[in-house]
Design a protein around this motif. Sequence first.
Motif, mmCIF file in Angstrom:
data_model
loop_
_atom_site.group_PDB
_atom_site.id
_atom_site.type_symbol
_atom_site.label_atom_id
_atom_site.label_comp_id
_atom_site.label_asym_id
_atom_site.label_seq_id
_atom_site.Cartn_x
_atom_site.Cartn_y
_atom_site.Cartn_z
ATOM 1 N N THR A 10 0.858 -1.197 0.000
ATOM 2 C CA THR A 10 0.000 0.000 0.000
ATOM 3 C C THR A 10 0.894 1.248 0.000
ATOM 4 O O THR A 10 2.057 1.178 0.393
ATOM 5 N N PHE A 69 -6.368 -6.926 -1.777
ATOM 6 C CA PHE A 69 -6.020 -7.744 -0.601
ATOM 7 C C PHE A 69 -6.567 -9.175 -0.752
ATOM 8 O O PHE A 69 -5.978 -10.122 -0.241
ATOM 9 N N VAL A 75 -0.151 -7.983 3.407
ATOM 10 C CA VAL A 75 -0.253 -6.576 3.005
ATOM 11 C C VAL A 75 0.846 -5.836 3.763
ATOM 12 O O VAL A 75 0.932 -5.946 4.984
ATOM 13 N N ASP A 77 2.245 -2.224 4.719
ATOM 14 C CA ASP A 77 1.546 -0.949 4.773
ATOM 15 C C ASP A 77 2.354 0.120 5.519
ATOM 16 O O ASP A 77 2.457 0.087 6.751
ATOM 17 N N THR A 84 -4.196 3.299 7.372
ATOM 18 C CA THR A 84 -3.818 2.039 8.028
ATOM 19 C C THR A 84 -4.970 1.445 8.835
ATOM 20 O O THR A 84 -5.181 0.229 8.822
ATOM 21 N N PHE A 87 -7.197 -0.159 6.353
ATOM 22 C CA PHE A 87 -6.572 -1.361 5.780
ATOM 23 C C PHE A 87 -6.583 -2.528 6.772
ATOM 24 O O PHE A 87 -6.646 -3.691 6.363
ATOM 25 N N ALA A 88 -6.502 -2.225 8.079
ATOM 26 C CA ALA A 88 -6.486 -3.296 9.082
ATOM 27 C C ALA A 88 -7.787 -4.099 8.994
ATOM 28 O O ALA A 88 -7.781 -5.337 9.042
ATOM 29 N N ALA A 91 -7.722 -6.041 5.532
ATOM 30 C CA ALA A 91 -6.763 -7.153 5.531
ATOM 31 C C ALA A 91 -7.316 -8.295 6.376
ATOM 32 O O ALA A 91 -7.155 -9.474 6.031
ATOM 33 N N HIS A 98 -1.135 -8.515 8.051
ATOM 34 C CA HIS A 98 -1.012 -7.070 7.854
ATOM 35 C C HIS A 98 0.251 -6.596 8.574
ATOM 36 O O HIS A 98 0.322 -6.633 9.811
ATOM 37 N N ILE A 100 2.341 -3.521 9.566
ATOM 38 C CA ILE A 100 2.122 -2.075 9.696
ATOM 39 C C ILE A 100 3.413 -1.373 10.121
ATOM 40 O O ILE A 100 3.933 -1.599 11.209
ATOM 41 N N ILE A 122 -1.473 -9.361 12.768
ATOM 42 C CA ILE A 122 -0.986 -8.003 12.530
ATOM 43 C C ILE A 122 0.395 -7.878 13.180
ATOM 44 O O ILE A 122 0.556 -8.188 14.366
#
Length: 271
Positions: A10, A69, A75, A77, A84, A87-88, A91, A98, A100, A122
Amino acid sequence: MTEKPGVVVTGASGRMGQMLVREVQKSDRLKLVGAVERSGNDWVGRDLGLCMGGTETGITVTDDALEAFARAQAVIDFTSPAATVGFAELAAQARAVHVIGTTGLSDDDLRKIHVAARHAVIVRAGNMSLGVNLLTRITRQVAAALDADWDIEIIESHHNQKVDAPSGTALMLGEAAAEGRGVALSEVSDRGRDGITGKRERGHIGFHAIRGGDVVGEHEVIFATAGERIVLKHLASDRTLFARGALKAALWGQDKAPGEYDMLDVLGLGD
Ligand SMILES: NC(=O)c1ccc[n+]([C@@H]2O[C@H](COP(=O)([O-])OP(=O)(O)OC[C@H]3O[C@@H](n4cnc5c(N)ncnc54)[C@H](O)[C@@H]3O)[C@@H](O)[C@H]2O)c1
Ligand SMILES: O=C(O)C1=N[C@H](C(=O)O)CCC1
């Protein structure tokens, strides 16, 4: 041979986005399957390779994150807090790991990310480098060994395009120092003194941000007492170290249970 995990980057046109695209393309363990940018960005609808000044890749930059995704196992990011958080959730819907790197997240952002981690892996860190993560361990250890006669100050320097302060790394180092001291950072944090501030409070942890030129990232943790100082320092001179850490996290997360992890978990430096 099993398929390589597919990665979507991303914020693909950003400083870190472009670095991440290059590192995934070079990787023999991950495959680039998508690139996402915000609606209105010049790159949307165009071939990623051509946008980056190279040859065609067959990957069209999209602003439809969920569609991208859905084709990915990870992903990566490094964008903005608002992006973000969205996106969380996406994802997690796609069951993609994910990673981050975005900094400047508020407590409310972190709560939303925590909720998304019920359904997905994550991995989040304000700094993905081995050196900085090791430095958090050393900082915690030194802080635990010294009493509050030692003042702790954290100085960070970054390029003039950075939008958040203190840096994510400075906050990681502050958290580590506070943990070593057995206090909550929120109770002892002093950010950017200005004016008639009064004397320094015993036990507080100070933060100072320098912004200029193209500095990639520099951090100092100072422990100062009467007659002596200990200075712990990390210098980053190349953004690829952050990108390589993020790729490592994307691979590491593939066989993990849903939840929130950090680079200490990935690097095996956890408690
Ligand atoms: N954790 C680490 O190791 C580490 C290292 C470097 C940078 N960072 C952080 O990564 C973030 C990005 O840094 P940068 O220097 O690459 O910034 P940048 O401004 O160059 O790039 C950010 C990109 O995100 C894109 N973006 C913003 N909103 C979006 C959305 N809704 N959808 C898709 N794309 C979107 C922007 O268009 C831009 O291309 C910052 O928070 C920075 O602090 C973290
Ligand atoms: O360039 C940036 O922005 C960086 N952000 C991270 C932070 O906030 O600590 C890591 C270093 C580079």
